[in-house]
Design an enzyme around this catalytic site. Structure first.
Site, PDB file in Angstrom:
ATOM      1  N   ASP A 216      -2.884   5.864  -2.265  1.00 57.27           N
ATOM      2  CA  ASP A 216      -3.425   5.210  -1.081  1.00 57.27           C
ATOM      3  C   ASP A 216      -4.783   5.789  -0.709  1.00 57.27           C
ATOM      4  OD1 ASP A 216      -2.242   7.627  -0.440  1.00 57.27           O
ATOM      5  OD2 ASP A 216      -0.858   6.798   1.049  1.00 57.27           O
TER       6      ASP A 216
ATOM      7  N   HIS B 243       0.625   3.632  -6.138  1.00 60.69           N
ATOM      8  CA  HIS B 243       1.961   3.866  -6.678  1.00 60.69           C
ATOM      9  C   HIS B 243       3.014   3.263  -5.758  1.00 60.69           C
ATOM     10  CE1 HIS B 243       2.773   6.878  -3.607  1.00 60.69           C
ATOM     11  NE2 HIS B 243       1.595   7.413  -3.865  1.00 60.69           N
TER      12      HIS B 243
END
Length: 484
Positions: free
Chosen positions: A378, A87
């Site tokens: 992540d 994101h």
């Protein structure tokens, strides 16, 4: 895996190592003559200082990016593309005690920087999202950031623009030059999946809009991935949790042995008038990165945190630099210890296996889907990079993208056949850079041979067996359940 384990791992490993890029054309795109430029053999980049490294991590969308997506040998046909993204820029997940939260507007405005030519139409198009098809758990999520004062973890306008830009780059590479999707594409040719976090959903929609401006909502289905590891029905893996526990103990030992880091936490806590353990538990790097990426002053102590006779102070760039450097030191030791790599192989296998299955089907003529997008975190992407042997790529920056391309050779004489797949080849790109020959499955391939691409069979063999050698197993099930 419990969410707090994954979040803890995220914050400890919060680091990015830049990958150099080499411009190919003035606009970074592929010309009509699709002669492939062989991948550059990369070495470890010279280590940046912690502050320069943090700018890389922010990934501000204010520069021209030169990419290698879509580059191939002449007459090769692009069959399938799998994209995983992290994101975009988000508001912090944590607050620093006794300080004001950073003042950031999370509504969208084409007239506020950073902006993008598609931002106004993106906002309008997202209002029509009710025409799409949604997994039940996703339908209630906002399709655009919409709070004038950002909520914790909310995507910012910067994050939206980062992925509009990513989508535009991929549109140039895959639609303009290779016609990957026909003008009358069907819903079966496109796959979009995301976790049930607004920041991943909104990032995926922004990239999709940059890739297919004004797309037909009726052809779009958005699928929900319940795990941040994108493991679907293959999430049960006891050994993976053991490796993660061991990795966290290694991280803890490194942090507690770092005298400069401890002194920094003591100084930060004193400046704000809180206990050192409270400061440590607040994960201040998350909020400090937000201040840093948005050009905001670092936070200062609340006037009410001290008696009238005392005065608080502010956190400083030096505090920030010390914590960033510790994270970089941890990244280096993590690679040397090898524990995280074992965890990563088991965490990433389900996603890599689904990618391998799709590629094998596409190589045999099944063209659905031809473009798959996984909008993730992540802590999703980092294990995939590690499992592929790309640990030198560093921890994913905001709006990082990892791309798998499947190509078919025009040669029908069987050259390149491996694993039962004739003339099919794979490329792996990270943030626009071709890292195929740095992957564990193609590092030893002779790129100077008559076939300078990596055979798909290498990837299939790696995912189905070879990647488990690091945990002394030959299959995912055996690796997950041995000694149980």
């Amino acid at each position: 895996m419990p969410a707090y384990f994954q979040t803890h791992l995220l914050l400890v490993l919060f680091v990015v190592q830049p990958i150099p890029t080499t411009p190919l054309t003035e606009d970074g795109m592929l010309g009509k003559n699709r002669k492939r430029v062989n991948p550059v053999v990369h070495t470890e980049s010279p280590e940046l200082d912690p502050i320069s490294d943090a700018y890389r991590y922010c990934n501000l969308p204010n520069h021209t990016e030169h990419t290698r997506e879509g580059h191939s040998l002449a007459d090769y046909k692009l069959l399938f593309v799998q994209v995983m993204i992290r994101h975009g820029d988000r508001y912090p997940l944590y607050t620093i005690p006794q300080t004001k939260r950073p003042a950031i507007d999370c509504t969208l405005s084409p007239h506020r920087k950073p902006s993008h030519p598609l931002l106004a139409s993106f906002i309008s198009h997202m209002a029509q999202g009710g025409r799409g098809h949604w997994d039940a758990s996703l339908g209630s999520l906002a399709r655009v950031p919409n709070h004038s004062s950002c909520e914790l973890g909310e995507l910012t306008q910067t994050g939206v623009v980062q992925h509009l830009k990513n989508g535009e780059l991929l549109r140039q590479a895959y639609l303009k030059h290779h016609k990957l999707l026909p003008p009358d594409w069907s819903s079966q040719q496109l796959w979009l999946e995301t976790t049930a976090k607004s920041r991943t959903l909104q990032s995926g929609l922004a990239l999709l809009y940059g890739f297919l401006p004004n797309f037909d909502w009726s052809k779009v289905t958005v699928w929900h991935q319940r795990s941040t590891m994108f493991c679907g029905t293959w999430c049960e893996c006891p050994a993976r949790s053991l490796f993660l526990d061991e990795e966290q103990r290694r991280q803890y030992r490194l942090r507690t042995s770092n005298a400069e880091l401890e002194q920094t936490y003591v100084a930060m806590a004193k400046a704000l008038g809180v206990a050192t353990r409270t400061m440590r538990a607040a994960n201040p790097i998350d909020a400090l990165l937000c201040h840093f990426c948005h050009g905001l002053p670092f936070p200062c102590a609340s006037p009410h945190a001290f008696p009238a006779s005392e005065k608080g102070a502010c956190l400083t760039l030096q505090h920030f630099a010390v914590i960033r450097q510790q994270q970089r030191d941890d990244e280096r030791e993590r690679k040397e210890a090898g524990i995280y790599r074992r965890f990563a192989v088991l965490a990433a296998h389900p996603f890599l296996n689904r990618t391998a299955v799709r590629m094998e089907k596409a190589a045999h003529g099944n063209s659905e889907p031809v473009f798959a997008l996984a909008s993730a975190h992540d802590i999703t992407m980092a294990p995939v990079l590690s499992a592929l042997g790309l640990e030198g790529a560093g921890f994913p920056r905001f709006a990082a993208r990892l791309v798998f391309e499947l190509w078919k050779s025009p040669d029908v004489k069987g050259k390149g056949t491996q694993g039962g797949v004739a003339n099919a080849y794979i490329r792996v790109l990270y943030n626009g850079e071709d890292l195929t020959f740095e992957t564990a499955f193609c590092r030893n391939h002779d790129r100077h041979s008559t076939q300078p691409l990596c055979p798909l069979g290498n990837f299939l063999s790696f995912v189905r067996k070879d990647m488990f050698s690091i945990v002394n197993a030959t299959s995912y099930h055996q690796a997950c359940h041995q000694n149980y």
